[in-house]
Every structure is written in structure tokens, then in C-alpha cells.
Design a protein around this motif. Structure first.
Motif, PDB file in Angstrom:
ATOM      1  N   TYR A 215      28.500 -28.891 -29.314  1.00  0.00           N
ATOM      2  CA  TYR A 215      28.060 -30.225 -29.716  1.00  0.00           C
ATOM      3  C   TYR A 215      27.673 -31.063 -28.495  1.00  0.00           C
ATOM      4  N   LEU A 216      28.531 -31.082 -27.482  1.00  0.00           N
ATOM      5  CA  LEU A 216      28.264 -31.898 -26.303  1.00  0.00           C
ATOM      6  C   LEU A 216      27.031 -31.419 -25.542  1.00  0.00           C
ATOM      7  N   LYS A 217      26.827 -30.118 -25.527  1.00  0.00           N
ATOM      8  CA  LYS A 217      25.643 -29.572 -24.856  1.00  0.00           C
ATOM      9  C   LYS A 217      24.375 -29.949 -25.611  1.00  0.00           C
ATOM     10  N   SER A 218      24.411 -29.838 -26.935  1.00  0.00           N
ATOM     11  CA  SER A 218      23.216 -30.101 -27.739  1.00  0.00           C
ATOM     12  C   SER A 218      22.930 -31.588 -27.886  1.00  0.00           C
ATOM     13  N   ALA A 219      23.969 -32.388 -28.139  1.00  0.00           N
ATOM     14  CA  ALA A 219      23.767 -33.805 -28.420  1.00  0.00           C
ATOM     15  C   ALA A 219      23.603 -34.650 -27.162  1.00  0.00           C
ATOM     16  N   PHE A 220      24.277 -34.257 -26.058  1.00  0.00           N
ATOM     17  CA  PHE A 220      24.280 -35.095 -24.862  1.00  0.00           C
ATOM     18  C   PHE A 220      23.773 -34.383 -23.616  1.00  0.00           C
ATOM     19  N   GLY A 221      23.382 -33.100 -23.747  1.00  0.00           N
ATOM     20  CA  GLY A 221      22.780 -32.389 -22.634  1.00  0.00           C
ATOM     21  C   GLY A 221      23.734 -32.008 -21.523  1.00  0.00           C
ATOM     22  N   LEU A 222      25.025 -31.889 -21.810  1.00  0.00           N
ATOM     23  CA  LEU A 222      25.982 -31.521 -20.771  1.00  0.00           C
ATOM     24  C   LEU A 222      25.873 -30.031 -20.447  1.00  0.00           C
ATOM     25  N   ASP A 223      26.192 -29.661 -19.206  1.00  0.00           N
ATOM     26  CA  ASP A 223      26.223 -28.247 -18.865  1.00  0.00           C
ATOM     27  C   ASP A 223      27.512 -27.631 -19.420  1.00  0.00           C
ATOM     28  N   PRO A 224      27.562 -26.296 -19.587  1.00  0.00           N
ATOM     29  CA  PRO A 224      28.718 -25.658 -20.233  1.00  0.00           C
ATOM     30  C   PRO A 224      30.057 -25.982 -19.585  1.00  0.00           C
ATOM     31  N   ALA A 225      30.106 -26.035 -18.252  1.00  0.00           N
ATOM     32  CA  ALA A 225      31.378 -26.314 -17.579  1.00  0.00           C
ATOM     33  C   ALA A 225      31.872 -27.724 -17.880  1.00  0.00           C
ATOM     34  N   MET A 335      28.110 -27.794 -39.132  1.00  0.00           N
ATOM     35  CA  MET A 335      27.464 -28.528 -38.049  1.00  0.00           C
ATOM     36  C   MET A 335      26.283 -27.744 -37.484  1.00  0.00           C
ATOM     37  N   GLY A 336      26.473 -26.443 -37.311  1.00  0.00           N
ATOM     38  CA  GLY A 336      25.369 -25.618 -36.821  1.00  0.00           C
ATOM     39  C   GLY A 336      24.201 -25.602 -37.786  1.00  0.00           C
ATOM     40  N   SER A 337      24.489 -25.519 -39.075  1.00  0.00           N
ATOM     41  CA  SER A 337      23.421 -25.501 -40.090  1.00  0.00           C
ATOM     42  C   SER A 337      22.684 -26.834 -40.120  1.00  0.00           C
ATOM     43  N   ILE A 338      23.439 -27.937 -40.077  1.00  0.00           N
ATOM     44  CA  ILE A 338      22.813 -29.259 -40.113  1.00  0.00           C
ATOM     45  C   ILE A 338      21.952 -29.474 -38.873  1.00  0.00           C
ATOM     46  N   TYR A 339      22.488 -29.096 -37.714  1.00  0.00           N
ATOM     47  CA  TYR A 339      21.705 -29.288 -36.491  1.00  0.00           C
ATOM     48  C   TYR A 339      20.465 -28.391 -36.488  1.00  0.00           C
ATOM     49  N   GLY A 340      20.617 -27.168 -36.992  1.00  0.00           N
ATOM     50  CA  GLY A 340      19.463 -26.278 -37.068  1.00  0.00           C
ATOM     51  C   GLY A 340      18.390 -26.795 -38.011  1.00  0.00           C
ATOM     52  N   ALA A 341      18.809 -27.526 -39.060  1.00  0.00           N
ATOM     53  CA  ALA A 341      17.850 -28.010 -40.057  1.00  0.00           C
ATOM     54  C   ALA A 341      17.183 -29.319 -39.645  1.00  0.00           C
ATOM     55  N   VAL A 342      17.971 -30.268 -39.112  1.00  0.00           N
ATOM     56  CA  VAL A 342      17.418 -31.600 -38.851  1.00  0.00           C
ATOM     57  C   VAL A 342      17.502 -32.005 -37.388  1.00  0.00           C
TER      58      VAL A 342
END
Length: 373
Positions: A215-225, A335-342
Motif C-alpha cells: 500500500y505504501l509503495k503504491s499510494a505514496f511511492g515509498l521504496d520497499p525498505a 485492496m489489490g483488486s480495488i487498486y487494480g481496477a480503479v
């Protein structure tokens, strides 16, 4: 704690695995959710078996069984089929919660069970250890390092449990079969009421602990670490709040503690759904959500200690614990399905808020009547 560390090993690696293996959001969610689902469903038979055989037998056995999938994933997890099989077997580590609750419950008087079970619940912080250590160990010592470390830790725990754990002298193995006891447990309304509430509190905690890095990577662009480190902070706060919820339930009404936590969870989920800047409002929303979910989970098992019939604490724990884990299985997929759809997570967090407020209503009505009987 060590078994939960093993249980959560895949979550911190999910973003990098998704990138290297080109996984869809749904497949990534499935990979991190499978151990949760299996670890949850497995608590039903494990809780019943603990009533019969005791913690001294079950804890070492499950710890040893968890070593196999840890090593398989660490050394052979280079393809999706192997990862999926390993993820399924990794769920064994999550079943140990159903061993510890009846064991702790048997050693403490009713007035102190909430705090004692809350302290035991700190063991769920093993997921935080996974978030803090997995990626640093990979970077420092190679991709197999976290898995080798956990395998050794599990072996040590198995030996220590066998050497140090004891079951109460008055422990009596139930005469009924495991199936009969499970059926009887499922027929009790209090089992389902507590299961629904634990599905929200602990399920919400599990869902965020495994999906928050994504979520944090996709929504806010954070790196994995960075995402893994922030997730670990969420987990630590939720874990530390759990004994507080149990302690408050010992000294106040467990119903009011649990209902209040559900109301607050709904409000903080609504705040998080707005997706304000991560610093400071977004961070505050998620940390407060962690605290009330952790305290609510502690309150649930304080009520298990008070409301479950004597001799069926393990069976009730198994069902309630399974519900909590399953409550953590579906949100990552949703959450993955919703983000993938919209391309946005807002609706998923709104669903969490609505569910939390409905659970508060359940606590203040049906469960309150049950506690008053």
C-alpha cells in the motif's frame, strides 16, 4: 513470537518479488495472504488438539514443522508454484496462537487473564521482526539469510518449549472426539460473536502487517525498505497496545473497551481513506488505527477467558483465532483488486470503516447481553 516471525517472512519481500516475477496486484496479494489463511484455518484443529495434548507437546511439534516451508521458500522459491506451496505450508507458524491462549488461560485466575493473555499476545510482534529484519538481512548476507536465521530460531524454540513448558497438574484431556468438540463449539453463539469481533481487530492488524508495504509503495511511492520499516512501526504499536486492551478489560468492562476500540477504528479508517499527506496526518491515522486494533484484539481474548466454557477454551480460541486470521486474508485481496481496477485504495478503507462500526454495534448489543447472563 518466533513462529509469527516465520509466518510473516513473505510480506516484506512481496514488492520486490512482484517486480522481479512481474506479478499482478491480485497475485501479489494472494502470495502474502495464503500463509494467513492457512495459519488461521489450522487454528481450529490445533486449538482442539491443545485441549487434549497440552502446550508442551503442541508448541515444539508445530515449531519443528514450520522449519520445512521456511527452508523451501528460502532455497528453492524461484518460481511461483514453489512460492505458493511454501506460502501454504508457512501457515503452520500462525497456528501456534491457538496453543498459547488455552495454556496461559489455564495458569491464571479469571481476574488476571486479560493482562496475561495480552502479554502473550505480544508474540504477534514476530511479524514486526520480519518487517524490520528481512530486507536488511537479504542485503547484508544474501537472499537465504532471513530464512536460515528463522529456521535456526525455530529449532531452538522447539527445544526450549519441550524443556521448559509444563501443563497444569489438573489438566484433564477431554473425552469427546476432536470433531464433536469442534461442532459443539461452533454451535455456541458466543463463539461466533467473538469470532466476528476478532476478525476485525486482529484481522485488521494482520491485513495491514502483510499488505501495508505494498500500500505504501503504491499510494505514496515509498521504496520497499522504507515501506517495510514504517510497517514495522505499525505492527510494534499494535502489539504493545494489546496488553493494554487486556489490562483495561480486567479493570473495566471488556465490552466497553472492545466497543470503543471498534468505534475508534472506524473513525481512523475514514481519516486514512482520505489519503492526506503521509507526514503527519496519514502517519497519525495509521498509528492510531494500529493502537485501537491492538487494544481491541487484547479485549477480545480477555472476553474469551471470561465467556468460554471451562475445558473448551482451546476449541473456542481455535475458532476465534481462525476468524481473526481470515479477517486478515481477504483485505489484501480486496485492496489489490480495488487498486487494480480503479488505481486507488479509498473504497477499501471505507469498507473497513463501515465494518468496524457494525462490529461496535455487535459488541454493545448481542455480546453485551451474553456477558450479562
Amino acid at each position: 513470537m518466533v513462529n509469527f516471525w516465520a509466518w510473516a517472512l513473505l510480506a516484506p519481500l512481496a514488492p520486490s518479488l512482484a517486480q522481479s516475477m512481474r506479478l499482478t496486484p491480485v497475485m501479489q496479494g494472494l502470495l502474502v495472504a495464503l500463509p494467513v489463511m492457512i495459519g488461521s484455518l489450522g487454528r481450529v484443529p490445533v486449538g482442539t488438539l491443545t485441549d487434549r495434548y497440552g502446550a508442551r507437546t503442541m508448541f515444539p511439534l508445530l515449531s519443528l514443522l514450520t522449519i520445512a516451508p521456511v527452508l523451501v521458500i528460502g532455497h528453492f522459491g524461484r518460481s511461483m508454484p514453489v512460492l505458493l506451496i511454501g506460502a501454504i505450508l508457512l501457515g503452520t507458524g500462525g497456528t501456534t496462537f491457538a496453543v498459547g491462549v488455552p495454556a496461559v488461560n489455564a495458569w491464571f485466575p479469571r481476574a488476571r487473564r486479560g493482562a496475561a493473555l495480552g502479554i502473550f499476545g505480544i508474540g504477534t510482534g514476530g511479524t514486526a521482526i520480519a518487517s524490520f529484519t528481512t530486507i536488511p538481512l537479504v542485503k547484508a548476507l544474501g537472499p537465504t539469510a532471513p530464512f536460515n536465521t528463522v529456521a535456526v530460531a525455530l529449532a531452538v524454540v522447539a527445544v526450549l518449549c519441550w524443556a521448559l513448558l509444563r501443563d497444569p497438574a489438573d489438566h484433564v484431556a477431554p473425552a469427546e472426539s476432536m470433531i464433536r468438540r469442534t461442532v459443539d463449539t461452533l454451535r455456541m453463539s458466543v463463539t461466533w460473536q467473538l469470532a466476528i469481533l476478532y476478525a476485525l481487530t486482529f484481522g485488521g492488524f494482520v491485513a495491514f502487517s502483510v499488505y501495508l508495504p505494498t500500500y505504501l509503495k503504491s499510494a505514496f511511492g515509498l521504496d520497499p525498505a522504507d515501506a517495510a520499516f514504517r510497517t514495522a512501526g505499525f505492527i510494534v504499536l499494535a502489539v504493545l497496545a494489546r496488553p493494554l486492551g487486556g489490562w483495561l478489560s480486567d479493570h473495566l468492562s471488556g465490552i466497553h473497551v472492545l466497543g470503543g476500540c471498534c468505534v475508534l477504528a472506524g473513525l481512523f479508517a475514514i481519516l486514512a481513506s482520505i489519503e492526506l499527506p503521509l507526514m503527519p496526518i496519514g502517519t497519525v491515522a495509521f498509528l492510531c488505527l494500529a493502537a485501537v486494533l491492538g487494544a481491541g484484539a487484547g479485549a477480545v481474548f480477555a472476553l474469551v477467558g471470561r465467556l468460554a466454557p471451562v475445558g473448551k477454551v482451546g476449541a473456542v480460541t481455535g475458532v476465534v483465532g481462525a476468524a481473526g486470521g481470515l479477517g486478515g486474508f481477504f483485505p489484501p485481496l480486496v485492496m489489490g483488486s480495488i487498486y487494480g481496477a480503479v488505481g486507488d485504495y479509498t473504497f477499501g478503507l471505507v469498507l473497513l470503516a463501515a465494518t468496524a462500526l457494525l462490529c461496535a454495534l455487535l459488541a454493545y448489543t448481542a455480546l453485551r447481553r451474553r456477558a450479562a447472563e
